[in-house]
Design an enzyme around this catalytic site. Structure first.
Site, mmCIF file in Angstrom:
data_model
loop_
_atom_site.group_PDB
_atom_site.id
_atom_site.type_symbol
_atom_site.label_atom_id
_atom_site.label_comp_id
_atom_site.label_asym_id
_atom_site.label_seq_id
_atom_site.Cartn_x
_atom_site.Cartn_y
_atom_site.Cartn_z
ATOM 1 C CD GLU A 289 51.105 -10.913 22.963
ATOM 2 O OE1 GLU A 289 52.050 -10.547 23.693
ATOM 3 O OE2 GLU A 289 50.845 -10.369 21.870
ATOM 4 C CE LYS B 181 53.231 -7.365 21.811
ATOM 5 N NZ LYS B 181 52.123 -8.018 21.153
ATOM 6 C CD GLU C 68 46.716 -4.129 24.157
ATOM 7 O OE1 GLU C 68 47.505 -3.377 23.581
ATOM 8 O OE2 GLU C 68 47.054 -5.184 24.712
ATOM 9 C CG HIS D 35 49.156 -8.254 26.631
ATOM 10 N ND1 HIS D 35 49.156 -9.211 25.642
ATOM 11 C CD2 HIS D 35 49.443 -7.077 26.027
ATOM 12 C CE1 HIS D 35 49.433 -8.619 24.486
ATOM 13 N NE2 HIS D 35 49.600 -7.332 24.687
ATOM 14 C CG ASN E 1 53.692 -5.093 25.808
ATOM 15 O OD1 ASN E 1 54.688 -5.561 26.376
ATOM 16 N ND2 ASN E 1 52.645 -5.825 25.473
ATOM 17 N N GLY F 210 49.394 -7.054 16.768
ATOM 18 C CA GLY F 210 50.473 -7.582 15.931
ATOM 19 C C GLY F 210 50.039 -7.974 14.532
ATOM 20 C CB SER G 156 47.919 -2.911 14.423
ATOM 21 O OG SER G 156 48.150 -4.310 14.411
HETATM 22 C C1 PEP Z 1 50.373 -5.085 22.500
HETATM 23 O O1 PEP Z 1 51.074 -6.074 22.566
HETATM 24 O O2 PEP Z 1 49.876 -4.617 23.540
HETATM 25 C C2 PEP Z 1 50.143 -4.483 21.192
HETATM 26 C C3 PEP Z 1 49.226 -3.569 21.092
HETATM 27 O O3 PEP Z 1 50.914 -4.931 20.153
HETATM 28 P P1 PEP Z 1 50.998 -4.296 18.671
HETATM 29 O O4 PEP Z 1 51.059 -2.797 18.819
HETATM 30 O O5 PEP Z 1 52.276 -4.859 18.108
HETATM 31 O O6 PEP Z 1 49.789 -4.726 17.943
#
Ligand code: PEP
Length: 249
Positions: free
Chosen positions: A99, A13, A167, A97, A11, A173, A212
Site C-alpha cells: 500500500e 493499517k 505479500e 508494504h 498490521n 484484503g 488474507s
Molecule cells: C497486510 O496488509 O499486510 C495484509 C496481509 O492484509 P490482509 O491480511 O487483510 O490481507
C-alpha cells in the site's frame, strides 16, 4: 530452512482509535492464559503506539510502526521518523508494504533507505515484497520478488535482525490466497536470495507470508516449508481472530 518459533505480526493499517486498545489488552491476556511458542507483534497506527506501549509493558506482545521516513528529523510535514517510533516504545517497523509502494509511490530505493533508517534507530524491519496479479499471471512472481529484494535490502542488514514478508498484492484484503505450492515456490526463491546475499544469516531470517491470512487458513499456510510466520492485516484487528491465528502457529 524456516526459523524456529513462528513470528505472527498484525498490521492494523489505518484502523483503530483509542477504544480499540482494548483489543490489545485482550490479546495480551489471551497469550498469558494460553501461552504460544510464537513471537507476536502488532503494528497499530502511530497515534496509538505510546499508549499501547504503556499498556503492553511486561506482556509478550511487541509493537511496531507501519512506515517511517528515512531522515531522523526535519521539515517533512506529516512524516514520522524511525527515531520517533522507537521513542514511543515500538521495536519493529513494517517497510515497503504494497500500500505504501502503490499508493505513495515508494520505490525499492526508498524502501532500502528506510531500512537503513530503521537500523539507525534500532528498530527491527519487516520488509515487504510481493507481485501484482499481472506479474503472477505472466509467470513472473518469483523474478519480480527477487528484484524487489535485491533493491530493497541494503547491505547494512548484514548482522542485523530483520524479517521479509512475502505479500502478493492481489491477495491482500481480497480473501483470495495463492495455493500452498505457489507460496512455497516464492518463499523458496526468497530463501535462495537471502542465503546468497547474507550467507548463514540469510538461512535464518524469518520469511512471513501475508495476504488474507485468517483463522481458517492459518494452519495450512504456516505448515509450508520456509513460511516462518504471517503478516496479518484485517484478521489482526479483532483479538479473538488474531489469537486463533497465533494458536495455529
Ligand atoms: C497486510 O496488509 O499486510 C495484509 C496481509 O492484509 P490482509 O491480511 O487483510 O490481507
Amino acid at each position: 530452512m524456516a526459523a524456529t518459533a513462528p513470528f505472527i505480526a498484525g498490521n492494523w493499517k489505518m484502523h483503530g482509535l483509542c477504544a480499540q486498545l482494548d483489543q490489545l489488552r485482550i490479546l495480551a491476556d489471551g497469550l498469558a492464559n494460553h501461552p504460544s511458542p510464537a513471537r507476536v507483534a502488532v503494528c497499530p497506527p502511530a497515534t496509538l503506539l505510546a499508549q499501547a506501549a504503556h499498556m503492553l509493558m511486561g506482556s509478550r506482545v511487541e509493537l511496531g510502526g507501519q512506515d517511517c521516513h528515512c531522515e531522523a528529523s526535519g521539515a517533512f510535514t506529516g512524516d514520522i521518523s524511525a527515531e520517533m517510533l522507537a521513542d514511543t516504545g515500538a521495536r519493529l517497523v513494517i517497510l515497503g508494504h504494497s500500500e505504501r509502494r502503490t499508493l505513495h509511490g515508494e520505490t525499492d530505493a526508498m524502501v532500502s533507505a528506510k531500512v537503513v533508517a530503521s537500523l539507525r534507530a534500532r528498530l527491527e524491519p519487516i520488509v515487504c515484497v510481493g507481485e501484482h496479479r499481472e506479474d503472477r499471471e505472466a509467470g513472473r512472481a518469483a523474478p519480480v520478488v527477487e528484484g524487489q529484494l535485491a533493491a530493497s535490502l541494503p547491505d547494512r542488514l548484514a548482522g542485523a535482525r530483520f524479517s521479509v514478508a512475502y505479500e502478493p498484492v492481489w491477495a491482500i484484503g481480497s480473501g483470495v490466497t495463492p495455493s500452498s505450492d505457489e507460496i512455497a515456490d516464492v518463499h523458496d526463491a526468497i530463501r535462495r536470495v537471502l542465503r546468497a546475499r547474507f550467507g548463514e544469516q540469510g538461512a535464518r531470517v524469518r520469511i512471513l507470508y501475508g495476504g488474507s491470512v485468517k483463522p481458517d487458513n492459518a494452519a495450512e499456510i504456516l505448515r509450508i516449508a520456509e513460511v516462518g510466520g504471517a503478516l496479518v492485516g484485517g484478521a489482526s484487528l479483532a483479538a479473538a481472530d488474531f489469537l486463533e491465528i497465533i494458536a495455529a502457529a
